[in-house]
Design an enzyme around this catalytic site. Structure first.
Site, PDB file in Angstrom:
ATOM      1  NE  ARG A   1      -2.152   6.803   7.177  1.00  0.00           N
ATOM      2  CZ  ARG A   1      -1.284   7.865   6.532  1.00  0.00           C
ATOM      3  NH1 ARG A   1      -1.350   8.916   7.099  1.00  0.00           N
ATOM      4  NH2 ARG A   1      -0.878   7.271   5.509  1.00  0.00           N
TER       5      ARG A   1
ATOM      6  CD  GLU B   1     -11.347  -0.100   4.109  1.00  0.00           C
ATOM      7  OE1 GLU B   1     -11.355   0.241   3.161  1.00  0.00           O
ATOM      8  OE2 GLU B   1     -12.419  -0.337   4.986  1.00  0.00           O
TER       9      GLU B   1
ATOM     10  CG  ASP C   1      -6.529  -3.678   7.322  1.00  0.00           C
ATOM     11  OD1 ASP C   1      -6.583  -3.745   6.165  1.00  0.00           O
ATOM     12  OD2 ASP C   1      -6.061  -2.658   7.832  1.00  0.00           O
TER      13      ASP C   1
ATOM     14  CD  GLU D   1      -3.113  -0.905   2.222  1.00  0.00           C
ATOM     15  OE1 GLU D   1      -3.592  -0.009   2.791  1.00  0.00           O
ATOM     16  OE2 GLU D   1      -3.377  -2.254   2.741  1.00  0.00           O
TER      17      GLU D   1
ATOM     18  CG  HIS E   1       0.291  -1.131   9.819  1.00  0.00           C
ATOM     19  ND1 HIS E   1       1.319  -1.087   8.859  1.00  0.00           N
ATOM     20  CD2 HIS E   1      -0.931  -0.705   9.484  1.00  0.00           C
ATOM     21  CE1 HIS E   1       0.621  -0.967   7.840  1.00  0.00           C
ATOM     22  NE2 HIS E   1      -0.629  -0.574   7.978  1.00  0.00           N
TER      23      HIS E   1
ATOM     24  CE1 TYR F   1       1.794   4.120   6.829  1.00  0.00           C
ATOM     25  CE2 TYR F   1       0.038   2.983   8.273  1.00  0.00           C
ATOM     26  CZ  TYR F   1       0.341   3.600   7.052  1.00  0.00           C
ATOM     27  OH  TYR F   1      -0.813   4.162   6.317  1.00  0.00           O
TER      28      TYR F   1
ATOM     29  CG  ASP G   1      -1.844  -2.042   5.457  1.00  0.00           C
ATOM     30  OD1 ASP G   1      -0.646  -2.508   5.018  1.00  0.00           O
ATOM     31  OD2 ASP G   1      -2.238  -1.027   5.567  1.00  0.00           O
TER      32      ASP G   1
END
Length: 718
Positions: free
Chosen positions: A319, A104, A102, A27, A363, A317, A100
């Site tokens: 976020r 999304e 997850d 991403e 993350h 990371y 990632d």
DNA sequence: CAGTGAGCGAGCTTCCGCTTGACTT
């Protein structure tokens, strides 16, 4: 072509093209760089930079009559990236979708896979996940590719479509009833709601007087205080001075005897390493950074700082909703603690922290990429703000791996006839992690002298003190983000943008770091809450998340969730549309300015770029002008001071007669004139604290406190 | 530490969640 199996295609290519690369798609571009280092030769690593496929902005694009069929498009401006990925895939045998791990990320991977397949190339496309960026984790991921998890994709789809339906149904209702350009949504409207409700509490709050009684004692060199907690065996609530005096009189000449000494050893655990929410909270509380500022600085630290040997990403990371740390980072921290402190400062069992319920854990926690890069070691390469934030992150991580602190807490009861006083003290037996987190717990001041039961003390002074109960505080960036995080509303990547949205819509204002709803914000919130109170509750999102989890587990059909939600919802929207009165224009205010062209009064209106004055004769007269904030102080100039906002630059205030008059100033002017010299007064914060009104004229120095109601007022007509 | 400088009022706004660079829509 049809009779080729995938395997055959695969082997045919191998023969024809020799050894071709594998493509890995992640991403973020920084992540791509790091992974590239670990994978080396046979791999190309590219980044999608987030979603590439989404619902179009310009229309609903959800067919509610056809099982909520979404009409996805390539996001404007992202076509280039997608094409590049397609081109790159052509050159590859294998494509690993490594977004990632997850909801999304699964959707991003799925959309890319579809796009690649539509452009009929022959690579084998697989999904891989890893939730820490270490060589072993990535190698392991490559060894264990899987297929897209369509249930997880469906959960994302349901979330996305629900948010679209809510946002694109409520917003137009507000355009129709209040003002064009307004917005509402599952997340932002809850944030607005709590800010408005807090303001209501504050407005309704009636301060109540109460009194406390405190005695100060001295033993040896040490002074300490004890507070009256009981009188004649009962808990006290002193509400008037008379009551306080009665109690004071009855105890002041008595003998003060120590009746109990209660010692407790308490262990205090170090806090977990930072998540995004906690980082924003700490940045706000310790350094007064608004959330967006914390995130910009964190992004800089993440993307890389120029050190002696070249650019280095200083933190992981930024976020994330996870407190997990990789084993290697943990070991490095333990080694660092051992070498710089001592064995006692490392816990026997390494500290492991539990994630919050509902965490997506894609993350790691936010931590320094190497604890060996201490804040002091990199200080000269950082800006002041970067240094401040990096120090927070570094210390928080190191302490999270240190031993518990051991504290001795002492409670001492001191009796004087009917009055029972209590003194509390604390001493540090073992500082543990507090050794690094110096701030706050310098506990020597809190220590009590040695006291024994039966000891008689002589008070130095006994005092009564008046207090008022206080209303709950307004939300700040820190407390709003805390609320959102703890309620499971919004995600790490959206906390800061939510605040920006509420401010951009003129729903709230940030004043002295606190959020205050505007009239428009209160009105909008009122309309929304009156009609959609369940939707805009904490429980709604919690319940939605629970059902999304069911979809992800394959236990619930995504269409069913939307069916259950949408049809009752849209009926409520229609009802509201019918019964709601028309509030359009209600935010316009008449001023005593007169239109230069037609003589009618000017109205203060809220436009796309903020407040402005417009002739009340509209549409016959279309005169407009900027909001006058004060009179231009240049001699002979009859202009007004107005706000100017150059794009991408800080706003300032200048004369409306520009370019004839080029008076400018940084601080916000006020409508008030100096009572001494008649010059305008400006709003300035004295040494970073409260704002004051200061006379602009050199040498005048007149200063007075700034009253709430002139802070943002239009200049009064003289 | 300097120095910075539209027009808003009519066709189209708006959601949440991933990510960064950035023109003329």
């Amino acid at each position: 072509m049809l009779w080729y199996s995938i395997q055959e295609k695969y082997s045919r290519k191998c023969i024809n093209m020799g050894n071709r690369k594998s493509l890995v798609i992640v991403e973020s571009s920084t992540k791509a760089k790091t992974i590239n280092k670990y994978l080396g030769g046979g791999y190309t690593v590219k980044s999608s930079m987030g979603h590439l496929i989404d619902l179009p902005k310009s229309r609903l694009a959800v067919d509610v009559q056809d099982d909520f069929r979404p009409d996805y498009i390539t996001i404007r401006g992202r076509g280039k990236i997608l094409n590049e990925l397609i081109k790159e895939a052509w050159k590859s045998e294998m494509v690993y979708l490594a977004a990632d791990s997850d909801r999304e990320g699964e959707a991003i991977s799925f959309h890319i896979k579809n796009a690649l397949e539509k452009n009929n190339h022959n690579a084998i496309i697989k999904r891989i996940v890893f939730n820490e960026i270490t060589e072993s984790a990535i190698q392991e991921a490559i060894q264990n590719p899987r297929n897209i998890d369509i249930s997880l994709v469906n959960a994302q789809k349901a979330r996305r479509i629900l948010d679209r339906l809510v946002g694109y149904s409520l917003s137009p209702l507000l355009w129709e009833k209040v003002k064009k350009g307004l917005s509402a949504g599952r997340v932002q409207s809850v944030a607005l709601r709590v800010i408005c409700e807090r303001e209501d509490e504050i407005e309704c709050f009636i301060p109540k007087e109460y009194w406390t009684i405190e005695a100060e004692f001295r033993k040896g060199r040490k002074f300490f205080k004890a507070r009256l907690i009981r009188f004649n065996g009962e808990k006290i609530e002193i509400s008037t001075e008379e009551q306080a005096d009665i109690i004071l009189d009855s105890v002041k000449n008595e003998e003060f005897i120590v009746t109990a000494v209660d010692e407790k050893i308490r262990k205090r655990k170090p806090p977990a390493p930072f998540t995004t929410s906690k980082l924003q909270q700490a940045g706000g509380i310790k350094h007064r950074f608004p959330s967006f500022k914390t995130m910009i600085i964190a992004q800089q630290l993440y993307e890389g700082i120029n050190l002696e040997g070249g650019p280095v990403g200083l933190i992981t990371y930024m976020r994330t909703d996870s407190v997990r740390v990789s084993a290697s980072a943990q070991n490095e921290a333990r080694k660092f603690i051992l070498e710089n402190f001592s064995k006692e400062y490392i816990p026997d069992v390494p500290n492991i922290y539990k994630n919050k319920k509902g965490s997506q854990d894609a993350h790691e926690a936010i931590r320094p990429t190497s604890v060996l890069r201490t804040p002091q070691a990199v200080k000269s390469n950082l800006t002041k703000d970067q240094f401040k934030l990096y120090t927070l992150i570094w210390e928080r991580f190191i302490t999270s791996q240190m031993s518990k602190a051991e504290l001795k807490q002492v409670g001492v009861d001191i009796k004087a006839d009917g009055g029972l006083f209590r003194a509390n003290g604390q001493t540090v037996i073992f500082d543990g992690f507090l050794r690094v987190m110096k701030q706050g717990d310098n506990t020597d001041e809190k220590a009590l002298p040695d006291l024994r039961v039966g000891e008689i003390l002589k008070p130095v002074i006994i005092e009564k003190e008046m207090h008022y109960t206080e209303p709950p505080p307004r939300y700040t960036d820190a407390t709003l983000v805390k609320f959102l995080d703890e309620s499971g509303i919004g995600r790490p990547s959206t906390y800061a943008p939510i605040i920006t949205t509420l401010i951009n819509r003129y729903y709230i204002e940030r004043k002295e770091r606190q959020f205050k709803p505007t009239f428009l914000g209160k009105l909008t919130n009122g309309i929304l809450i009156k009609n959609f109170s369940e939707l805009l509750s904490i429980e709604f999102t919690a319940n939605m998340e629970a059902r999304l989890d069911e979809i992800a587990e394959g236990k619930l059909n995504w269409v069913k969730l939307l069916d259950d939600f949408y049809f009752p919802f849209i009926e409520t929207v229609e009802d509201a549309r019918k019964k709601l009165e028309d509030f359009r224009g209600i935010t316009d205010e008449e001023t005593d300015y007169v239109c230069e062209k037609c003589g009618k009064n000017m109205m203060k209106k809220l436009g796309r770029y903020g407040y402005f004055l417009a002739c009340s004769g509209f549409p016959d007269c279309r005169t407009t002008m900027s909001l006058p904030l004060g009179k231009c102080p240049e001699s002979g100039c009859d202009g007004y001071i107005v706000e100017r906002k150059p794009r991408k630059k800080r706003k300032f205030y200048g004369c409306s007669n520009y370019p004839e008059c080029n008076f400018t100033i940084r601080d916000m002017p006020s409508s008030k004139n100096c009572p001494k010299c008649g010059c305008i007064m400006i709003q300035k914060s004295i040494s970073g604290g409260e704002k004051n009104l200061v006379c602009l004229k050199q040498g005048c120095e007149h200063t007075e406190p700034l009253e709430e109601d002139i802070k943002n007022k239009v200049m009064l007509k003289v």
